[in-house]
Design a protein around this motif. Structure first.
Motif, mmCIF file in Angstrom:
data_model
loop_
_atom_site.group_PDB
_atom_site.id
_atom_site.type_symbol
_atom_site.label_atom_id
_atom_site.label_comp_id
_atom_site.label_asym_id
_atom_site.label_seq_id
_atom_site.Cartn_x
_atom_site.Cartn_y
_atom_site.Cartn_z
ATOM 1 N N GLU A 54 4.895 2.326 58.727
ATOM 2 C CA GLU A 54 3.661 1.853 58.107
ATOM 3 C C GLU A 54 3.639 2.210 56.628
ATOM 4 O OE1 GLU A 54 0.621 3.823 60.321
ATOM 5 O OE2 GLU A 54 0.634 2.336 61.947
ATOM 6 N N PHE A 55 2.829 1.473 55.906
ATOM 7 C CA PHE A 55 2.618 1.798 54.495
ATOM 8 C C PHE A 55 1.173 1.505 54.116
ATOM 9 C CE2 PHE A 55 3.794 -2.683 54.426
ATOM 10 C CZ PHE A 55 2.900 -3.232 53.512
ATOM 11 N N THR A 56 0.751 2.138 53.051
ATOM 12 C CA THR A 56 -0.558 1.891 52.463
ATOM 13 C C THR A 56 -0.399 1.928 50.954
ATOM 14 O OG1 THR A 56 -2.893 2.550 52.500
ATOM 15 C CG2 THR A 56 -1.267 4.324 52.454
ATOM 16 N N TYR A 57 -1.504 1.903 50.223
ATOM 17 C CA TYR A 57 -1.472 1.925 48.768
ATOM 18 C C TYR A 57 -2.370 3.042 48.252
ATOM 19 C CZ TYR A 57 0.626 -2.716 49.183
ATOM 20 O OH TYR A 57 1.445 -3.769 49.506
ATOM 21 N N ASN A 60 -6.139 2.652 48.628
ATOM 22 C CA ASN A 60 -6.727 2.920 49.941
ATOM 23 C C ASN A 60 -7.013 4.405 50.135
ATOM 24 O OD1 ASN A 60 -4.702 0.387 50.436
ATOM 25 N ND2 ASN A 60 -6.581 0.207 51.625
ATOM 26 N N LYS A 67 -6.624 2.034 55.497
ATOM 27 C CA LYS A 67 -5.990 0.840 56.040
ATOM 28 C C LYS A 67 -4.492 0.929 55.797
ATOM 29 C CE LYS A 67 -6.163 -4.215 55.878
ATOM 30 N NZ LYS A 67 -6.781 -5.412 55.248
ATOM 31 N N SER A 68 -3.717 0.550 56.798
ATOM 32 C CA SER A 68 -2.261 0.563 56.652
ATOM 33 C C SER A 68 -1.695 -0.717 57.250
ATOM 34 C CB SER A 68 -1.645 1.796 57.319
ATOM 35 O OG SER A 68 -1.927 1.793 58.709
ATOM 36 N N TRP A 69 -0.461 -1.005 56.874
ATOM 37 C CA TRP A 69 0.221 -2.220 57.313
ATOM 38 C C TRP A 69 1.605 -1.868 57.835
ATOM 39 C CZ3 TRP A 69 -2.672 -1.558 53.018
ATOM 40 C CH2 TRP A 69 -3.749 -2.433 52.807
ATOM 41 N N LYS A 132 4.249 0.847 47.419
ATOM 42 C CA LYS A 132 3.938 1.170 48.807
ATOM 43 C C LYS A 132 4.134 2.660 49.076
ATOM 44 C CE LYS A 132 5.370 -3.413 50.396
ATOM 45 N NZ LYS A 132 6.363 -4.194 51.175
ATOM 46 N N TYR A 134 4.707 5.075 52.095
ATOM 47 C CA TYR A 134 5.179 4.910 53.470
ATOM 48 C C TYR A 134 4.858 6.117 54.347
ATOM 49 C CZ TYR A 134 7.921 0.704 52.480
ATOM 50 O OH TYR A 134 8.314 -0.571 52.164
ATOM 51 N N ASP A 135 4.728 5.814 55.640
ATOM 52 C CA ASP A 135 4.731 6.813 56.705
ATOM 53 C C ASP A 135 5.724 6.311 57.736
ATOM 54 O OD1 ASP A 135 4.287 8.711 58.624
ATOM 55 O OD2 ASP A 135 2.314 7.955 59.220
#
Length: 647
Positions: A54-57, A60, A67-69, A132, A134-135
């Protein structure tokens, strides 16, 4: 074209072989320790994959919007690697990847204070807010290579891995290796050569109260400028002249360069849910060069630059540089479903004109800017919320905005007053010279739209109204300025300009696998100073595609056609020496239907595309223009692949 097809088939065979060796079971939720590597057979389940990465910005995290994508594995529109296509064809460039890039429709800068004003290579630079974060539960690597026709190549590399469950390290690289499409002498005869990379990481304490994120970015982007096609002695515009095999450019041995570096640090401490404190630091440098090493020396390229010499220097190397150091401190928190933040920002600006001395200017080039600002959001649902924001720069410049959004409706209003850029205020180089006392520009915009979806049909109509006061732009000022000075100079209007836009996005899915998508933009410019902005009255995008998933999910494909057309209008021209697009009334870019054919496929975790650009040119025998004097993308075959690893 034959070579591209051969490469494509080889790549597909390789992906198919990988698919036969391992069966993906992404998203099964399993979390197991991995101990070394082993040969994967058909019975092996893949624990790690796109659903565990997953990643976010930063925005956020900063604005408490958790929120993550998951990483992008979609095959849809994978062929849209060109920057113009990624922006819905609402930008213009010089007909090739990596060249000067500018929006057709006027935009509002995010920074209301001092800016350098060389923005045409912004698109190739990824700022810290778009990097990005990342996790990953396992090492994640992504490799992408695009072999565009006639030596247009793009390389993308990403790597990220968690050091532990609370910290991560990431790296990204993008290389643009773009050959000349006109007067190309050999393979590797570059028109644009760009290198961008960033390094970043993040850490959080075990209790999650303290978080810190940091990254470093660098871009070095060099473009060989040819000045557009030289029509020779022809005084009448003849379209076919610009597509002859022996066509020649105005310039030779001329380059522009954009060098940027950025150090960014963000940290926050959570006192409780209702209050957190944060600090953000940024140190940004941008340097822009124009060089001319033509062997003809002082008299070089007079057909393009004219005979005016503002600065008698050999070699010719004009340079402008800006460094800003910024610190922002604030408090923020969540009270129920309401988010708030209040902050102070100090920004030290240092501009270096190579040939202009500060005592010749009526403004400072080294000074401190002080800001105060706020952000409020009501509702934590990402699809239904109200938000407002504001920022004040302590010299009467500001930005203020509000937005409301729900499932069916959205509306936004914003207003900002911002300083002129440094290149608009003053410049001294080999071919150009000016010193201006411009006022700040006031820009106010409101827009609203509706989201409607019923089965396979969606409609999104939108209307906007934009009024700009004291607009500043570059223009061909022939007849307005001294005949001994180059006429391409910045100008500020004294009245208002109104822009009315209507936009419709629509799509329908039929026969299960076919999709038709369109986007229409209608625009009108009005007001006492309307001649300062030229827009196409109509801009159209469309796509007809067939999509399907075959072989029990192991093969995904999308095949179809893209369409784009702009109505004829006086598009902004480009000036190489100042790296600016400017308003002109001599060259009207004709309307032209651009049609591309594409095939996107995905096998396991590998994706590939084939794209045949501008097939209409085969029928018409002439191409099109995004920018006057610069032929746009010709008929050509592009091929690209990328693949991801999670181990």
């Amino acid at each position: 074209m034959r070579n591209g097809l051969i490469i494509f088939l080889i790549a597909m065979c390789g992906f198919e072989a990988m698919a036969q060796r391992q069966v993906s079971t992404e998203g099964d939720g399993a979390r197991k320790d991995r101990r070394g590597s082993s040969v994967i057979d058909d019975s092996t389940k893949q624990v790690y994959g796109p659903t565990t990465t997953e990643f976010t910005y930063l925005r956020n995290i900063k604005y408490n919007n958790p929120k993550s994508w998951n990483v992008d594995t979609l095959v849809y529109d994978f062929h849209k690697f060109q920057f113009i296509a990624q922006r819905n064809n609402t930008y213009q460039n010089l007909g090739n990847i990596g060249t000067a890039f500018a929006p057709i429709y006027p935009t509002t800068p995010d920074i209301i204070g001092g800016r350098i004003g060389f923005n045409n290579y912004d698109e190739y630079y990824i700022p810290y807010e778009d990097i990005k974060i990342y996790d990953t539960k396992s090492p994640y690597s992504k490799f992408g290579i695009i072999w565009g026709g006639k030596g247009r190549s793009v390389t993308n590399v990403e790597f990220s891995r968690n050091i532990d469950e609370r910290s991560n390290f990431s790296f990204q690289y993008r290389g643009l290796y773009i050959d000349k499409q006109i007067e190309r002498e050999r393979r590797g005869d570059r028109m644009a050569l760009g290198h961008y990379y960033n390094l970043g990481g993040n850490y959080a304490t075990k209790n999650g109260r303290y978080k810190v994120l940091g990254n470093f970015s660098r871009q070095n982007h060099v473009v060989d400028e040819y000045g557009g096609i030289d029509p020779g002695q022809d005084t009448v515009f003849i379209l076919t002249d610009y597509f002859e095999e022996n066509r020649q450019g105005f310039l030779s041995d001329v380059q522009t360069r954009d060098l940027r570096t950025d150090y960014h640090l963000y940290q926050q401490y959570k006192i409780n849910d209702q209050m957190q404190v944060y600090h953000e630091m940024d140190r940004y440098k941008q340097l822009n060069d124009f060089t001319n090493t033509s062997s003809s020396g002082i008299e070089t390229d007079t057909s393009y630059f004219g005979s005016f010499i503002a600065l008698d220097t050999i070699p010719i190397k004009d340079r402008t540089k800006i460094i800003h150091r910024q610190h922002e401190v604030g408090i923020k928190g969540d009270i129920g479903k309401t988010f708030y933040s209040f902050y102070y920002k100090g920004r030290e600006v240092n501009v270096d004109y190579k040939y202009l001395l500060e005592d010749t200017l009526d403004y400072g080039t080294y000074y401190m800017e002080n800001y105060a600002g706020f952000n409020l959001r009501f509702g934590n649902d990402s699809t239904s919320y109200i938000e407002t924001y504001g920022e004040y720069l302590f010299d009467e410049n500001y930005k203020l905005g509000a937005k409301i959004q729900n499932k069916w409706f959205y509306a936004e209003g914003r207003s900002s007053r911002y300083l002129p850029t440094y290149v608009q205020r003053a410049y001294l180089g080999r071919h150009d010279q000016w010193l201006n006392d411009f006022e700040s520009t006031l820009n106010t915009e409101i827009k609203a739209g509706i989201n409607f979806k019923l089965g396979g049909l969606y409609l999104q109509p939108e209307a906007s109204y934009n009024i700009i006061t004291d607009y500043i732009y570059f223009a061909d000022r022939t007849g307005e300025v001294d005949s001994t000075i180059r006429p391409i100079q910045p100008k500020q209007v004294s009245g208002d300009i109104s822009i009315i836009k209507g936009q419709l996005k629509a799509g329908i899915t039929f026969l299960k696998h076919f999709t038709l998508k369109t986007m229409f933009i209608y625009s009108e410019v009005a007001g006492d100073e309307a001649e300062a902005i030229s827009l196409p009255q109509l801009l159209i995008n469309g796509q007809l595609a067939y999509t399907n998933i075959l072989y029990e999910g192991n093969l995904q494909l999308q095949f179809g056609f893209d369409f784009h057309q702009r109505s004829a209008y006086f598009a902004n021209a480009y000036d190489a020496s100042t790296m600016q697009y400017y308003r002109q009334n001599e060259f009207k870019t004709p309307a032209y239907p651009v049609i591309d054919v594409f095939l996107n496929v995905k096998i396991n975790r590998g994706r590939a595309f084939l794209k045949y650009n501008n097939i209409y040119e085969r029928i018409k025998q002439t191409g099109y223009f995004l920018t006057p004097y610069y032929p746009a993308q010709t008929t050509i075959l592009d091929f690209g692949i990328d693949w991801a690893l999670y181990d």
